[in-house]
Design an enzyme around this catalytic site. Sequence first.
Site, short mmCIF file in Angstrom:
data_model
loop_
_atom_site.label_atom_id
_atom_site.label_comp_id
_atom_site.label_asym_id
_atom_site.label_seq_id
_atom_site.Cartn_x
_atom_site.Cartn_y
_atom_site.Cartn_z
CD GLU A 1 -2.41 -1.27 2.83
OE1 GLU A 1 -2.20 -0.35 3.65
OE2 GLU A 1 -3.14 -2.24 3.07
NE ARG B 1 6.29 9.33 3.73
CZ ARG B 1 5.85 10.22 4.61
NH1 ARG B 1 6.08 11.49 4.43
NH2 ARG B 1 5.19 9.83 5.67
NE ARG C 1 4.88 15.00 5.27
CZ ARG C 1 6.15 14.83 5.52
NH1 ARG C 1 7.05 15.69 5.06
NH2 ARG C 1 6.54 13.82 6.25
CB CYS D 1 -2.52 34.35 13.45
SG CYS D 1 -2.89 35.70 12.36
N1 LLP Z 1 -1.50 1.93 4.48
C1 LLP Z 1 -1.99 2.36 5.66
C2 LLP Z 1 -2.91 1.52 6.42
C3 LLP Z 1 -1.58 3.64 6.15
O1 LLP Z 1 -2.06 4.05 7.31
C4 LLP Z 1 -0.69 4.42 5.39
C5 LLP Z 1 -0.28 5.74 5.86
C6 LLP Z 1 -0.24 3.92 4.16
C7 LLP Z 1 -0.66 2.67 3.74
C8 LLP Z 1 0.69 4.68 3.26
O2 LLP Z 1 1.95 4.80 3.82
P1 LLP Z 1 3.16 5.47 2.99
O3 LLP Z 1 3.50 4.58 1.84
O4 LLP Z 1 2.67 6.78 2.51
O5 LLP Z 1 4.25 5.58 3.98
N2 LLP Z 1 0.76 12.56 7.15
C9 LLP Z 1 1.98 11.84 7.40
C10 LLP Z 1 1.91 10.40 6.94
C11 LLP Z 1 0.80 9.62 7.56
C12 LLP Z 1 0.71 8.22 7.03
C13 LLP Z 1 -0.51 7.54 7.48
N3 LLP Z 1 -0.70 6.24 6.95
C14 LLP Z 1 3.14 12.58 6.75
O6 LLP Z 1 2.92 13.61 6.12
O7 LLP Z 1 4.30 12.18 6.91
#
Ligand code: LLP
Length: 423
Positions: free
Chosen positions: A282, A285, A321, A353
Amino acid sequence: MSPTFEYLDQTLHCEGVPLADIARQAGTPVYVYSRAALLRNAQAYLTAAPLNALVCYAIKANGNPAILRLLAQAGMGADVTSGGELFLARHAGFPPQRIIFSGVGKRRDEIEMALAEDIRTLHVESEMELRRIADIAAAQRQMTRIGVRVNPNIYAETHPHISTGLTAHKFGAPPETAVSMLQFAAQHPWLEPAGVATHIGSQIVDLRPFAQAAHFLADFADEMAGSGIRLAYLDVGGGLGIGYGEDWRLKSEDWILDTDPTDWVTAVAGPVQKAGYQLVMEPGRSIAGSAGLLLTQVIYTKHQGEKSFLIMDAGMNDLLRPTLYNAQHPILPVHASSFIPHPSSFDVVGPVCETGDFLAKARPLPPTQPGDLLAVMQAGAYGFAMSSNYNGRLRPAEVLVEGERFRIIRQRQTYAHLLDGCE
Ligand code: LLP
């Protein structure tokens, strides 16, 4: 392979388009994405994945419908985390059998929607949620595939807000509970136990915890098989972290996936394939992050005591972020004529602000004046997706670049949006 972002004639381009042209036509702040980079990132996973694997793009990273369409057409599945994301996934054309619904708190209406769409599986995170899904499936007399998200209690080095694989976190079920949940599903007339999942956290660049999680899943599934429950797939959760800050370079070799997902895929695929299960991933990013930047303009400069500030037209409402995770996004001047000599150190801040409203602190940048454009790099994931109307600010526009052309794939909000749904 030509670079996604590069300086040509001392001006930063996205593919073949000077960023200044985009600022002129779409205004700032604006998110700019490279179509080629999105596809290359997606392709990197699809190519490295074993033949029968399912790569589900985590929509939460960037849910722009045009980007989703692109990734659906490229052959990806979708990982959704709400009814809203399921709606977006179906709207973009992801086939239901390639959609997985993750998340710790699915409401009744969201479960009903998942059943109505007949998606691949719902990933269940608690016994209570499983019972609710069972009741709905029974009431609708619909065979419903579930996976259980197990909390493997694996530590991985990342920001505490995005670390998810420890018992202390709200996510998943402990292994013993997961076993009884799968047994319950196996005995239930309307549930089919299809898989088991983990997600240990995001922005993890070390392969070891991922490999550990994959081994954990394979062992867990083998134990289930020993007790007569044969699962179809193992889902290793989110993908690899990307380069921010110091380790990021605008070089043709590493501008895209600074960390190639091939090794990551190999590390997680090994144990899963060896045990004979389908691999599900999944990534979010690592698909969208390096494909996008936030283009913003200096409104004012200001010197106060020892400090020099660049006051930008983008703030924490546009890109949360830096303030939320202390993320170090690289920031590049769009015009590079003054790029090289004597950078000074600036706090790059927004107009919101809050003292926490910054894009970067103590960042070396060339002399800069009002009207100058800066590009906040590596901002394609969790950028627009986490933006808000805080301080009455309008959510930014989004632009997709394709070769020498670009188009606005989301218009900047207008003041009328601030009244949406209000009396
Ligand atoms: N699968 C599940 C169940 C997740 O909760 C997430 C991310 C992903 C896949 C995707 O993960 P990735 O490949 O993107 O690492 N807002 C935060 C990141 C929060 C991620 C939440 N879950 C940031 O800006 O770093």
